[in-house]
Design an enzyme around this catalytic site. Structure first.
Site, PDB file in Angstrom:
ATOM      1  N   GLY A   1      69.007   4.007  57.478  1.00 39.46           N
ATOM      2  CA  GLY A   1      68.929   3.286  58.915  1.00 39.46           C
ATOM      3  C   GLY A   1      67.712   2.721  58.994  1.00 39.46           C
TER       4      GLY A   1
ATOM      5  CG  ASN B   1      78.710   8.209  56.691  1.00 41.03           C
ATOM      6  OD1 ASN B   1      79.588   8.399  57.454  1.00 41.03           O
ATOM      7  ND2 ASN B   1      77.603   8.990  56.458  1.00 41.03           N
ATOM      8  CD1 TRP B   2      83.136   3.355  58.425  1.00 41.46           C
ATOM      9  CD2 TRP B   2      84.887   3.932  59.438  1.00 41.46           C
ATOM     10  NE1 TRP B   2      84.327   2.545  57.775  1.00 41.46           N
ATOM     11  CE2 TRP B   2      85.398   2.854  58.736  1.00 41.46           C
ATOM     12  CE3 TRP B   2      85.639   4.355  60.465  1.00 41.46           C
ATOM     13  CZ2 TRP B   2      86.534   2.456  58.727  1.00 41.46           C
ATOM     14  CZ3 TRP B   2      87.086   3.940  60.356  1.00 41.46           C
ATOM     15  CH2 TRP B   2      87.526   2.874  59.660  1.00 41.46           C
ATOM     16  CE  LYS B   3      75.264   7.152  58.683  1.00 38.71           C
ATOM     17  NZ  LYS B   3      73.689   7.117  58.288  1.00 38.71           N
TER      18      LYS B   3
ATOM     19  CD  GLU C   1      73.151   8.518  52.080  1.00 37.69           C
ATOM     20  OE1 GLU C   1      73.910   7.454  51.988  1.00 37.69           O
ATOM     21  OE2 GLU C   1      73.415   9.522  52.809  1.00 37.69           O
TER      22      GLU C   1
ATOM     23  CB  SER D   1      68.530   0.194  54.121  1.00 41.22           C
ATOM     24  OG  SER D   1      68.099   0.846  55.094  1.00 41.22           O
TER      25      SER D   1
ATOM     26  N   GLY E   1      75.975   2.932  55.185  1.00 36.60           N
ATOM     27  CA  GLY E   1      76.183   3.371  56.545  1.00 36.60           C
ATOM     28  C   GLY E   1      76.431   2.180  57.662  1.00 36.60           C
ATOM     29  N   GLY E   2      75.177   1.740  57.970  1.00 35.89           N
ATOM     30  CA  GLY E   2      75.403   0.724  59.060  1.00 35.89           C
ATOM     31  C   GLY E   2      76.183  -0.669  58.828  1.00 35.89           C
TER      32      GLY E   2
ATOM     33  CG  HIS F   1      75.104  12.084  55.688  1.00 42.82           C
ATOM     34  ND1 HIS F   1      74.064  12.197  56.496  1.00 42.82           N
ATOM     35  CD2 HIS F   1      75.329  10.922  55.031  1.00 42.82           C
ATOM     36  CE1 HIS F   1      73.740  10.692  56.477  1.00 42.82           C
ATOM     37  NE2 HIS F   1      74.484  10.041  55.823  1.00 42.82           N
TER      38      HIS F   1
ATOM     39  CD  GLU G   1      73.071  10.509  59.923  1.00 49.24           C
ATOM     40  OE1 GLU G   1      74.255  10.668  59.793  1.00 49.24           O
ATOM     41  OE2 GLU G   1      72.516   9.329  59.526  1.00 49.24           O
TER      42      GLU G   1
END
Ligand code: 13P
Length: 265
Positions: free
Chosen positions: A183, A13-15, A177, A223, A244-245, A107, A109
């Site tokens: 994150g 997920n590149w966000k 998640e 993470s 994610g990251g 998600h 967010e």
């Protein structure tokens, strides 16, 4: 418990990162890296998917089709509506016509920053299925939820609510998640993630039956990195990861995708 064979899915997920030019360079490099490493796609290895911003999807589609890359892609959200006066929204029909296979729904967010409700997310799940997309329904508890209700109550309630508008045997992916792990650099332990994933699979069986429960892939997200993926993937109810990251670093994401080659991590 023996692990049931489901094709593992490693999803990035590149966000809101990487514009359309950067997305081309990234996907090309990812495909080469996996190919150089003789990555097995499918049952022996993992299916690899990326979730770029909407503005990248056409570029990614063109590249994947032109070079016959074995990388899937999807949108990060979709509208519950098919078309019409919904400024800024993206229809599942548009994503399907760009060859998206997947779409993220709910998600954390989106739930927190955009106030998306369980009822609305149930309609988005149904819209995705209607347009031939596989919804990746995201569920997870906050640190406060964890303290107040324990680990599974909130994700299970979100899953039940998210499935309210679908019936039959839809293809689904569920991403667990925990919000506290996103994150933060502090992933859930494999035991913690498995405990919730097992409850989510039981819930799928209660709502949509044993066949859907057995076929549905449940991902862990929060993470995830190359150093912790192998131990998560050893759990019987964890079929992949939503990253994610670490999905923004080609070498790291390719290494996560090749979790079956990691020994002793
Ligand atoms: P991180 O991997 O950066 O914790 O993000 C997880 C996530 O939100 C994926 O959807």
């Amino acid at each position: 418990m023996a692990k049931v064979k489901r094709v593992p899915l490693i999803a990035g997920n590149w966000k809101m990162n990487l514009d359309h030019l950067q997305s081309i360079a990234f996907v090309q490099k990812l495909a080469w890296t996996l190919k150089d490493a003789n990555h097995d796609f499918g049952v022996e290895g993992a299916e690899v998917a990326v979730f770029p911003p909407f503005t990248d999807l056409r570029s990614v589609q063109t590249l994947v089709a032109a070079d016959k890359l074995e990388v899937c892609f999807g949108g990060q959200d979709l509208s519950e509506h098919d078309s019409g006066a919904y400024t800024g929204e993206i229809s599942g029909a548009f994503l399907a016509s760009l060859d998206c296979r997947y779409v993220l729904v709910g998600h954390s967010e989106r739930r927190t920053m955009h106030g998306e409700t369980d009822e609305q997310l149930a309609r988005k799940v149904a819209a995705a299925v209607k347009h031939g997309l596989v919804p990746v329904l995201c569920v997870g508890e906050t640190a406060d939820d964890l303290e107040a209700h324990g680990p599974s109550a909130v994700p299970v309630a979100q899953l039940k609510a998210g499935l309210a508008e679908v019936s039959g045997t839809p293809e689904l992916v569920i991403a667990y998640e925990p919000v506290w792990a996103i994150g933060s650099g502090k992933a859930a332990t494999p035991e913690q993630a498995e405990q919730v994933a097992a409850r989510l699979r039981e819930t799928l069986a209660e709502v949509l039956g044993d066949d859907v429960a057995a076929a549905t892939r449940i991902l862990y997200g929060g993470s995830v990195k190359s150093g912790n993926i192998a131990s998560l993937m050893r759990e019987p109810n964890i079929d992949g990861a939503l990253v994610g990251g670490a999905s923004l670093d080609v070498a790291e994401f390719a290494s996560i995708s090749r979790f079956s080659k990691h020994v002793g991590t």
